[in-house]
Design an enzyme around this catalytic site. Structure first.
Site, PDB file in Angstrom:
ATOM      1  N   GLU A  94      -3.759  -6.010   1.833  1.00 45.29           N
ATOM      2  CA  GLU A  94      -3.075  -5.926   0.539  1.00 45.29           C
ATOM      3  C   GLU A  94      -2.450  -7.252   0.102  1.00 45.29           C
ATOM      4  O   GLU A  94      -1.331  -7.273  -0.410  1.00 45.29           O
ATOM      5  CB  GLU A  94      -1.986  -4.843   0.584  1.00 45.29           C
ATOM      6  CG  GLU A  94      -2.561  -3.463   0.802  1.00 45.29           C
ATOM      7  CD  GLU A  94      -1.486  -2.383   0.910  1.00 45.29           C
ATOM      8  OE1 GLU A  94      -1.610  -1.376   0.203  1.00 45.29           O
ATOM      9  OE2 GLU A  94      -0.541  -2.541   1.706  1.00 45.29           O
TER      10      GLU A  94
HETATM   11  C1  ACM Z   1      -2.397  -0.598   5.029  1.00 45.85           C
HETATM   12  O1  ACM Z   1      -2.209   0.636   4.965  1.00 45.85           O
HETATM   13  N1  ACM Z   1      -2.067  -1.373   4.027  1.00 45.85           N
HETATM   14  C2  ACM Z   1      -2.998  -1.201   6.203  1.00 45.85           C
END
Ligand code: ACM
Length: 544
Positions: free
Chosen positions: A355
């Protein structure tokens, strides 16, 4: 994954309306269990009750042979005997004695084995099929003999043995016997080498004792990796001596604005040692280059504009990034990885990589190409969330897949390059997803994950174009945006952790939802006796 999907509603402080089981402790009465199942194996007083049957072990063993009507009785005179000359085997014996003493009230002295009497733990004579992590268990009226090639194998065998005693053996207080183990044998070894649980200690901080408690709970189901998510936007949880403000400032709060906290290096070493005593390897994660607000807030020089942002106590994701173009970023990462590597006996450091929505794609590649060699420089191998595959890490790297579909061509390409994979599909293995619409705690961005969802998939055939040989194993992450204490951890982890543990350990041939649900039901009284407030899913035929 859209970033806002990871955001959580404010956590309710009211415990009312939690979708968890009530009255599970009443299932402890063996008489109720006999009445409910209608099965009594034998009229002899030493016969095992159905609650401690060889057919009810979780994770399901490779091979079980029953000898109905026979049993071993643990008594005040029982001794635990371990492989002469092996300190490791002796430690497993002491651990077993420590498990059994509170409820039985017996002394259970641990002695070097001279003859197979009492409970004997040996590092010789095991069937070679048990491999490096498996064991062989034989129970006769005369003795319980556990054989393995390693202490890891003995430790796994001990977890099976404890499930063969009545559930009340798990009680912290003295209980009345008889303490019988049903006669028979087990030959067992794991399907996958990596059977992990991840705990996010960044969104909410958990004390050393809370983490140790989780270690004890996961060890009971043959989990052998504890991945600690040690740094995120909301908190930095490990003391780094060369950058002290990370912990002092970056660790000073958490989601919701509570006091947060961090582990001193000494406390972290203590956790690592405690996990090792449960045959669990700690995999520490510093999430990079995103999920770094706590670090950016601690040192202004890490920011491209030289201005430290405030600490963050919300639950959005994807807004922070280290400054890719500044050299000090790599000094910082090098120092952190050096100190972490020195504290961590395990082979792997987890560098996150998920992310990173505030980092451009070229910057992400620049960053990973600088940081991956730093992991190797400090003598470790790199593991990361699967997004880090964009940087094509070398053959020794491990990618942790958290997507929600088996169609992920970049994983097949990585496997073809020699990267191995740990599977944590969010709609299967994430323990922080709500069970259903009534679950008060947790998130639901990947959907609801009931016990059957957590169980009914095949790690060996999940990712299209990826052979089972490229799968190192499975891991159940527990993100803690909404979780603040052990009780809340346990409501989300149990019983789903047992589903993931079974997928990691048991042969695919044993996969059967109905059978699993029945065996899971038998774990209810065991979890309850350990004080685990598990979610009594309506999918499971609990016997109360
Ligand atoms: C995640 O759930 N961003 C690894």
């Amino acid at each position: 994954m859209p970033s806002q999907l990871r955001s959580a509603p404010p956590r309710s402080s009211s415990p009312a309306g939690r979708s968890r089981g009530a009255g599970v402790r009443s299932a402890l009465a063996a008489a109720v269990l006999v009445a409910a199942t209608g099965v009594v194996t034998s009229a002899t007083p030493a016969a095992a009750t159905p609650e401690s049957s060889l057919q009810q072990i979780v994770p399901a063993p490779v091979e079980v042979t029953t000898r109905p009507g026979t049993a071993f009785a643990l008594t005040a005179a029982t001794e635990i005997r371990t492989q002469p000359g092996s300190a490791e085997a002796r430690r497993v014996g002491e651990y077993l004695a420590g498990l059994l003493r509170p409820s039985t009230g017996y002394r259970l002295p641990v002695q070097p084995a001279r003859s197979p009497r009492g409970i004997t733990l040996l590092l010789t004579g095991a069937d070679p099929r048990v491999g490096e992590q498996g064991y062989q268990l034989d129970v006769t009226p005369a003795a319980v003999v556990l054989r393995a090639r390693t202490a890891d194998g003995l430790f796994s065998g001990v977890q099976t043995l404890r499930q063969l005693l009545p559930a009340k053996v798990e009680s912290p207080t003295r209980q009345r016997g008889p303490w019988t183990v049903p006669g028979g044998s087990v030959l067992d070894h794991p399907r996958f080498g990596h059977r992990g649980a991840m705990l996010d200690v960044a969104r909410h901080f958990f004390s050393v004792d809370e983490v140790k408690r989780y270690v004890d709970q996961i060890a009971a189901y043959k989990i052998n990796r504890l991945h600690l998510h040690l740094a995120d936007d909301q908190g930095w949880r490990i003391e780094i001596k060369s950058w002290p403000n990370l912990a002092v400032h970056g660790g000073s709060t958490e989601v919701g604005g509570g006091p947060g906290g961090y582990y001193t290096q000494e406390q972290y070493r203590e956790l690592v040692a405690y996990a090792a005593s449960r045959h669990i390897t700690v995999v520490p994660e510093i999430d990079l280059p995103g999920h770094t607000n706590a670090a950016l807030s601690s040192y202004p020089e890490l920011n491209c504009d030289g201005v430290a942002p405030p600490l963050y106590t919300g639950t959005e994701v994807g807004f922070s990034s280290l400054c890719i173009g500044k050299e000090i970023t790599y000094t910082f990462v090098d120092d952190v990885l050096r100190e972490l590597a020195a504290l961590t006996p395990g082979e792997y450091l987890h560098i996150g990589g998920d992310e990173a929505h505030a980092t451009t794609e070229p910057d992400y590649l620049t960053f990973m190409n600088r940081v991956l060699p730093l992991v190797a420089k400090h003598g470790k191998k790199a593991t990361g969330w699967h997004e880090f595959l964009k940087a094509e890490p070398g053959a020794g790297a491990v990618a942790q897949y958290w997507g929600t579909t088996g169609a992920a061509p970049e994983l097949a390409a990585a496997a073809a390059r020699g990267t191995t994979i740990v599977l944590s599909p969010a709609n299967r293995a994430y323990l922080d997803m709500k069970y259903d619409e009534n679950t008060e705690l947790g998130l639901s961005w990947a959907g609801y994950v009931e016990v059957r969802d957590a169980y009914d998939w095949n790690p060996g055939a999940y990712l299209e174009g990826v052979p089972e040989s490229a799968i190192r194993g499975v891991e159940a992450p527990l993100w803690t945006e909404t979780l603040t204490n052990s009780d809340e951890i346990e409501q989300m982890a149990f019983p789903r952790l047992l589903a993931v543990a079974e997928l990691g350990w048991s042969p695919a041939s044993t996969h059967d939802w109905t059978g699993f649900a029945t065996r899971l039901a038998a774990q209810g009284p065991r979890l309850a006796a350990r004080g685990v407030d598990y979610y009594a899913s309506p999918q499971v035929p609990w016997r109360n």
